[in-house]
Design a protein around this motif. Structure first.
Motif, PDB file in Angstrom:
ATOM      1  N   PHE A 186     -16.975  36.634  70.798  1.00  0.00           N
ATOM      2  CA  PHE A 186     -17.477  36.733  71.596  1.00  0.00           C
ATOM      3  C   PHE A 186     -18.590  37.629  71.822  1.00  0.00           C
ATOM      4  N   ASP A 234     -16.700  30.678  64.038  1.00  0.00           N
ATOM      5  CA  ASP A 234     -17.676  31.604  63.149  1.00  0.00           C
ATOM      6  C   ASP A 234     -17.836  31.296  61.749  1.00  0.00           C
ATOM      7  N   GLY A 259     -13.866  21.626  70.830  1.00  0.00           N
ATOM      8  CA  GLY A 259     -15.039  21.179  70.286  1.00  0.00           C
ATOM      9  C   GLY A 259     -15.980  21.967  70.852  1.00  0.00           C
ATOM     10  N   ILE A 260     -15.084  22.393  72.058  1.00  0.00           N
ATOM     11  CA  ILE A 260     -16.295  23.129  73.183  1.00  0.00           C
ATOM     12  C   ILE A 260     -16.938  24.635  72.330  1.00  0.00           C
ATOM     13  N   TYR A 261     -16.340  24.851  71.756  1.00  0.00           N
ATOM     14  CA  TYR A 261     -16.817  26.353  70.875  1.00  0.00           C
ATOM     15  C   TYR A 261     -16.822  26.175  69.529  1.00  0.00           C
ATOM     16  N   ARG A 262     -17.950  26.606  69.844  1.00  0.00           N
ATOM     17  CA  ARG A 262     -17.713  26.342  67.798  1.00  0.00           C
ATOM     18  C   ARG A 262     -17.513  27.296  66.841  1.00  0.00           C
ATOM     19  N   LYS A 281     -13.073  33.334  65.709  1.00  0.00           N
ATOM     20  CA  LYS A 281     -13.990  33.784  66.731  1.00  0.00           C
ATOM     21  C   LYS A 281     -14.570  34.984  67.646  1.00  0.00           C
ATOM     22  N   ARG A 311     -23.652  17.300  74.551  1.00  0.00           N
ATOM     23  CA  ARG A 311     -24.587  17.685  75.129  1.00  0.00           C
ATOM     24  C   ARG A 311     -25.959  17.344  75.825  1.00  0.00           C
ATOM     25  N   LYS A 361     -10.328  25.540  72.804  1.00  0.00           N
ATOM     26  CA  LYS A 361     -11.434  25.436  72.874  1.00  0.00           C
ATOM     27  C   LYS A 361     -12.147  25.140  71.593  1.00  0.00           C
ATOM     28  N   CYS A 362     -12.053  25.406  70.850  1.00  0.00           N
ATOM     29  CA  CYS A 362     -12.428  25.542  69.729  1.00  0.00           C
ATOM     30  C   CYS A 362     -12.655  24.212  69.251  1.00  0.00           C
ATOM     31  N   LEU A 363     -10.993  23.787  69.267  1.00  0.00           N
ATOM     32  CA  LEU A 363      -9.937  22.282  68.253  1.00  0.00           C
ATOM     33  C   LEU A 363     -10.768  21.232  69.391  1.00  0.00           C
ATOM     34  N   GLY A 374     -14.282  29.625  58.923  1.00  0.00           N
ATOM     35  CA  GLY A 374     -13.109  28.415  58.933  1.00  0.00           C
ATOM     36  C   GLY A 374     -13.882  27.338  59.532  1.00  0.00           C
ATOM     37  N   ARG A 375     -12.393  26.687  58.881  1.00  0.00           N
ATOM     38  CA  ARG A 375     -12.555  25.469  59.654  1.00  0.00           C
ATOM     39  C   ARG A 375     -11.607  24.887  60.053  1.00  0.00           C
ATOM     40  N   LEU A 376     -11.818  23.776  60.928  1.00  0.00           N
ATOM     41  CA  LEU A 376     -11.069  23.266  61.988  1.00  0.00           C
ATOM     42  C   LEU A 376     -11.099  21.548  61.608  1.00  0.00           C
ATOM     43  N   HIS A 389     -15.428  17.778  75.807  1.00  0.00           N
ATOM     44  CA  HIS A 389     -17.082  17.899  74.228  1.00  0.00           C
ATOM     45  C   HIS A 389     -17.270  16.591  74.398  1.00  0.00           C
TER      46      HIS A 389
END
Lengths: 295, 414
Positions: free
Chosen positions: B20, B86, B81-84, B18, A129, B77-79, B88-90, A126
């Motif tokens: 895809f 769709d 921060g690599i994926y966002r 999430k 970008r 990866k969501c945690l 909910g919240r983290l 992360h």
């Protein structure tokens, strides 16, 4: 294997009470602006080091390319084809144009595939970008600085007298860097979706070379068609090159304002520059969260 | 462990989804996009995470388990921060460091110093801090002699050591660790886990993705089981390990090879077989040193004297690690008449190394053992875990003492 204690500096365990904050996912720029700058610089410095790592002459090769081309052009345009005969120090003007174009081509052309080339980073870590295209632009900036030293050296050697107007080059170069950054962001973001960008941009760069008053000076174009000449100055790269020549070499190279037909009309290349930057930033920012998935 | 345990959560995940989009055919050029616009609109959706919610306390070692494709890496990866996500919240309290892969961004043409600075900067350290810790990093990686070597001349083991030594320098409050980290030889793995222990003692929170149930039971305080992007259960690692095995079972029995491995002439039949603890509760997870009871019910369709009954525990590598045969027992198996139904009970102290074992059973006529009445291979699987396995094939009961020279003989000869 001995179990040596790894570096655990005492300062690493401050008593902090972290607050819950939302993880927003990837973005072009995170809130941590300093990290963005540090990362961009670190990556650019590494890239710059790497490029000539292990070669005997090192950075000299970087200067060699524009110099060689310059040599060829001097022979062709001063001995064979009579262009720019009536202009002061046309050789230096030519070199300056080529150096500025080289920067533009390197920053934008190199940015096209940069996000794809750094796929591994994007998928695994992360970080803001925007670092990736900006590092490409920054490396091009390093090269430009070195090349400008050569240009100034030649200018002095050919008898150009230094004046205060040389300082005007600084805002010009900043403007060129902003224009190139805008395109770098735009191209790198679009390339993730459309692989056509690469061949398209190759062609555009070629056209730009002939459309930015580099080989054929403004005066020669105006002799054929005045309107065509002012259109070429409307292109931000053309305007920067024309104005640089005016400031650095000799006032006999008309300023960009005069060339375009009135300083007010300079708003056209300026607006193009700002528009490109904003568009690039907007597109990159929009694409950034999904780049890791689209690759 | 957990000296700094507080009630405050370090990570909160709320109803995260999430999805895809997987186009049937990917369009990478403008021409394809224009010509096949209609075809491309289709494609399938893949729900990698559906409505996942949980929270992790500060200083907790939390396991995320599941099979391949269960969504555990997507969650990580969501945690990270690599994926966002769709929906909910983290939320996270403090800095996060991600170890999805070691040595990301390492450049083979640069020497160790440049790479360490680059990698540490990517992980969130300032270049100055990275340079200041360089000597510590090299010392931990045991690479003092190779500092000036280009990375392309490093062995893979050296690379992993350098990468790991760099990664643990990131001063994060929360560490996200993917199982790919568990590479390298046993000694290095041990070193990694020592570091995790230390980090945890310092009050860091660790989220650990794996499908090795042994590690879950060994390290995690709590664990979450994911399957097809949904939460199956959350809680005690022992329970999660058992749920994980149960999840795997239906698929096991659907495998044609498993059912086909049942053979025999019908003269005897293994009606049922299972394992249980001393109290009679059926279980498939055991700790070493625990008493394990194997139970089976047999029925005979013809009269037979002293049939051979064999029970074998086979490890993941296909080795027969523990076998019991009535042919080797002093009393043999006994005599049975047609129509007899008998129960078999075999109890022993579990001494197998941690891992997955398949249990097979064969009933054959007396003699060579080739005249098979009923054979049932891989009847069920058991998972053995241990809190302190040293890596051997068996965990035999033992006693270890280290004393000043000469004093051991005095005590043990007495």
């Amino acid at each position: 294997m001995s179990v040596s204690t790894p570096a655990a500096p005492a300062a690493a365990a401050p008593v902090r009470v972290p607050v819950l904050q939302e993880i927003r996912g990837p973005s072009a720029l995170t809130s941590d602006c300093r990290r963005f700058l540090v990362l961009t610089r670190t990556i650019a410095v590494m890239e710059f080091k790497l490029r000539f790592f292990g070669s005997v002459l090192g950075y000299l090769w970087l200067l060699m390319r524009p110099l060689m081309l310059f040599g060829v052009l001097v022979v062709v345009f001063t001995q064979i084809i009579p262009v720019g005969d009536d202009l002061q120090h046309f050789e230096v003007a030519l070199l300056l144009g080529i150096v500025l174009y080289t920067f533009f081509a390197e920053a934008t052309g190199g940015a096209v595939t940069c996000v794809m080339d750094r796929e591994n980073l994007v998928r695994k870590i992360h970080f803001p970008r925007l670092v990736i295209p900006m590092a490409v632009v920054l490396v091009a900036c390093f090269n430009l600085c070195l090349n400008l030293v050569v240009v100034v050296g030649f200018a002095l050697a050919f008898g150009v007298t230094p004046t205060l107007s040389w300082l005007g080059l600084v805002p010009l170069m900043v403007g060129l860097a902003i224009f190139s950054s805008g395109l770098a962001m735009l191209l790198s973001a679009l390339y993730v979706r459309y692989r056509d960008i690469e061949p398209i941009w190759d062609v555009v760069l070629q056209v730009t070379f002939y459309g930015s008053l580099i080989l054929v000076p403004y005066e020669a174009v105006r002799a054929k068609s005045e309107s065509a000449a002012s259109v070429l100055v409307a292109n931000p790269l053309g305007a920067v090159i024309q104005e640089s020549r005016h400031l650095l070499i000799d006032p006999s190279y008309v300023s960009a304002g005069t060339a375009i037909g009135g300083s007010a009309r300079l708003l056209v290349p300026l607006a193009l520059l700002v528009f490109t930057f904003v568009l690039g930033l907007w597109v990159f920012n929009r694409e950034a969260p999904r780049i890791a998935e689209e690759l | 462990m957990g000296t700094q345990r507080t009630v405050a959560p370090a990570v909160v995940v709320e109803r995260v989804c999430k999805t895809f989009h997987m186009p049937a055919e990917q369009a990478h050029t403008l021409k394809e996009r224009v010509l096949r616009a209609r075809q491309l609109r289709g494609g399938s959706r893949f729900d990698a995470l559906q409505d996942v919610s949980f929270s992790v306390d500060q200083g907790e070692f939390f396991g995320i388990v599941g099979r391949n494709g269960s969504g555990k890496s997507t969650l990580l990866k969501c945690l990270a921060g690599i994926y966002r996500a769709d929906e909910g919240r983290l939320l996270a309290a403090g800095r996060i460091a991600t170890f999805i892969e070691l040595g990301v961004g390492f450049n083979p043409d640069l020497a160790a110093r440049d790479n360490v600075v680059l990698n540490a900067t990517m992980l969130g350290l300032s270049p100055a801090a990275a340079r200041a810790r360089f000597d510590h990093i090299i010392a931990f990686a045991e690479l003092e002699e190779f500092v000036d070597l280009k990375l392309k001349n490093y062995s893979s083991g050296m690379l992993v050591r350098l990468a790991f030594a760099t990664a643990i320098q990131a001063d994060a409050d929360i560490l996200l660790i993917d199982e790919v980290l568990a590479v390298g030889d046993a000694a290095f793995q041990q070193k990694c886990f020592d570091v995790f222990d230390r980090l945890q003692e310092e009050g860091r929170t660790i989220l650990f993705v794996t499908h090795d149930m042994g590690n879950v039971v060994r390290f995690c305080r709590r664990a979450l089981l994911l399957d097809h992007g949904r939460m199956v259960s959350i809680g005690d690692p022992q329970d999660i390990a058992r749920d994980y095995l149960r999840l795997n079972f239906p698929e096991e029995s659907e495998r044609p090879g498993t059912t086909a491995s049942r053979s025999g002439d019908g003269s005897a039949r293994i009606e049922d077989a299972w394992s249980e603890d001393e109290g009679g509760t059926r279980r498939t997870t055991f700790l070493t040193t625990e008493t394990c009871v194997f139970r089976a019910r047999l029925s005979f369709a013809e009269t037979v004297e002293q049939p051979n009954i064999n029970i074998v525990w086979v490890n993941e590598h296909g080795q027969n690690v523990f076998a019991v045969s009535t042919a080797a027992e002093p009393r043999g198996s006994g005599s049975f008449r047609a129509g007899d139904v008998v129960d078999l009970r075999l109890s022993f102290v579990m001494s197998l190394a941690p891992g997955d074992y398949d249990v097979s059973m064969v009933v054959s006529r007396p003699g060579s053992g080739l005249d098979i009445m009923d054979r049932w291979e891989r009847m069920f699987a058991v998972l053995i875990t241990s809190a302190n396995a040293a890596g051997g094939l068996a965990e035999l009961p033992h006693e270890l003492t280290i004393q000043p020279a000469g004093t051991i003989e005095l005590e043990h000869s007495a």
